[in-house]
Motif scaffolding. Structure first.
Motif, mmCIF file in Angstrom:
data_model
loop_
_atom_site.group_PDB
_atom_site.id
_atom_site.type_symbol
_atom_site.label_atom_id
_atom_site.label_comp_id
_atom_site.label_asym_id
_atom_site.label_seq_id
_atom_site.Cartn_x
_atom_site.Cartn_y
_atom_site.Cartn_z
ATOM 1 N N GLY A 60 0.797 -1.229 0.000
ATOM 2 C CA GLY A 60 0.000 0.000 0.000
ATOM 3 C C GLY A 60 0.823 1.268 0.000
ATOM 4 N N ASP A 61 2.154 1.154 0.104
ATOM 5 C CA ASP A 61 3.025 2.327 0.021
ATOM 6 C C ASP A 61 3.403 2.597 -1.434
ATOM 7 N N LEU A 62 3.602 3.873 -1.742
ATOM 8 C CA LEU A 62 4.131 4.282 -3.039
ATOM 9 C C LEU A 62 5.522 4.854 -2.843
ATOM 10 N N ALA A 67 4.897 8.765 -5.964
ATOM 11 C CA ALA A 67 3.903 9.556 -5.240
ATOM 12 C C ALA A 67 3.959 11.021 -5.655
ATOM 13 N N ARG A 70 2.524 11.549 -9.219
ATOM 14 C CA ARG A 70 1.060 11.490 -9.291
ATOM 15 C C ARG A 70 0.427 12.790 -8.804
ATOM 16 N N GLU A 146 -0.438 4.976 -0.458
ATOM 17 C CA GLU A 146 -1.124 5.222 -1.716
ATOM 18 C C GLU A 146 -2.505 5.830 -1.490
ATOM 19 N N VAL A 149 -1.994 9.485 -1.044
ATOM 20 C CA VAL A 149 -1.646 10.094 -2.328
ATOM 21 C C VAL A 149 -2.901 10.285 -3.169
ATOM 22 N N ALA A 150 -3.782 9.299 -3.161
ATOM 23 C CA ALA A 150 -5.031 9.417 -3.911
ATOM 24 C C ALA A 150 -5.889 10.557 -3.377
#
Length: 329
Positions: A60-62, A67, A70, A146, A149-150
């Motif tokens: 689940g990490d970017l 990151a 994005r 993530e 980030v989203a």
């Protein structure tokens, strides 16, 4: 993301947290942020290194670069160009000269999602030259969740734009209070401001400091933007320059501004053409309140969106040498 020391033999696939010198000649990169390979591990073991400090991404990490890229892509509005991601940073730069339109609420929302995610911008409406830096997105650690980030991408979608010039030609009307023409310095300072945004300045026009003559000059000026630089300061909304705007069939939208230097500015329009009565400090090339108004008008900000009363915070600018009455003393 997990962070800490691990035995070198367990470090393959982790991210090096601090640059190290493994000793001896090596073609391998041991700088901060490098992904450690089997060759890295073997080289470190061979040189007697027992432990290294690393970051390990959780499901689940970017990665920091992904990151940042994005978020920058989501933020990037018209007139901006993104750099490639490196060390968790992506910059957005101006594709041409213009002013930066920012949604402060969106930026503040992003910066409160997770301390790992940061976005810094220039001040709202700042003028930039081509390639000027508008925004930097920086992921502080080596990764960010993530899901966060989203959220940042959703909050910041299109939050920063560059407004380029929408006007290409200006007319400046100068007034004289006696027989002598005003010095050329004032016109040259105004021209320098227009040049920065590729706005052409028309032929020099000098008229007596009277309502009828200024009104006539305004009516017959060819510019898309009309500027007035008077030989005597405008002291009231019923003074000579504002009354000339009205006599030319226009309206005065605002007089005065909480920016110093630059207090005695007039903003109006004649038909669809904006009119700016410049304060005397516009004769100096130093930054003053007229710059902020001119830049926004030239770059197509609607006149009713130019919030002159809202310019007071940050509006106390540097003193100019030519000021008739200095603040001190």
């Amino acid at each position: 993301m997990r962070f800490g020391s691990v035995p070198v033999v367990e470090a393959q696939g982790t991210i090096l947290a601090h640059s190290i010198d493994p000793g001896g000649a090596s073609s391998l990169d041991f700088s901060k942020g490098v992904l450690l390979s089997a060759d890295h591990v073997a080289a470190l073991v061979g040189r007697g290194v027992a432990e290294v400090t690393v970051a390990r991404l959780d499901p689940g990490d970017l990665h920091e670069d992904a990151a940042a890229a994005r978020i920058a892509d989501a933020l990037c509005g018209s007139g901006l160009v993104a750099s490639g991601a490196a060390t968790g940073r992506v910059n957005l730069r101006a594709s041409a000269a213009g002013i930066v339109e920012v949604d402060p609420d969106a930026i503040n929302t992003i910066n409160r999602i997770n301390p790992a995610i940061t976005v810094a911008t220039v001040a709202e409406w700042a003028r930039l030259n081509a390639r000027g830096l508008a925004v930097t997105v920086k992921i502080i650690p080596f990764a960010a969740p993530e899901v966060d980030v989203a959220r940042a991408c959703a909050a910041g979608h299109g939050a920063v734009h560059l407004r380029g010039p929408t006007l290409g030609h200006a007319s400046l009307i100068e007034t004289r209070t006696g027989e002598a023409d005003p010095p050329e310095k004032g016109r040259q300072s105004v021209k320098g401001r227009l040049d920065r945004l590729s706005v052409a300045l028309g032929e020099r026009v000098i008229v007596p400091h009277r309502i009828a003559e200024i009104a006539f000059a305004l009516t017959h000026a060819p510019g898309e933007l009309l500027l007035i630089l008077t030989g005597s300061a405008t002291s009231d909304t019923l003074d000579i320059a504002p009354q000339a705007v009205r006599a030319a069939g226009g309206e005065v939208l605002h007089y005065g501004m909480p920016v110093d230097p630059g207090n005695l500015l007039v903003l109006g329009r004649i038909g669809t053409r904006p009119v700016i009565g410049l304060p005397g400090c516009a004769r100096s090339p130093a930054l003053n309140g007229a710059d902020w108004v001119m830049e926004r008008v030239i770059c197509g900000v609607p006149l009713n969106r130019i919030d002159i009363p809202g310019m007071g915070v940050g509006g106390l600018l540097k003193e100019i040498p030519s000021r008739p009455r200095p603040r001190e003393g």
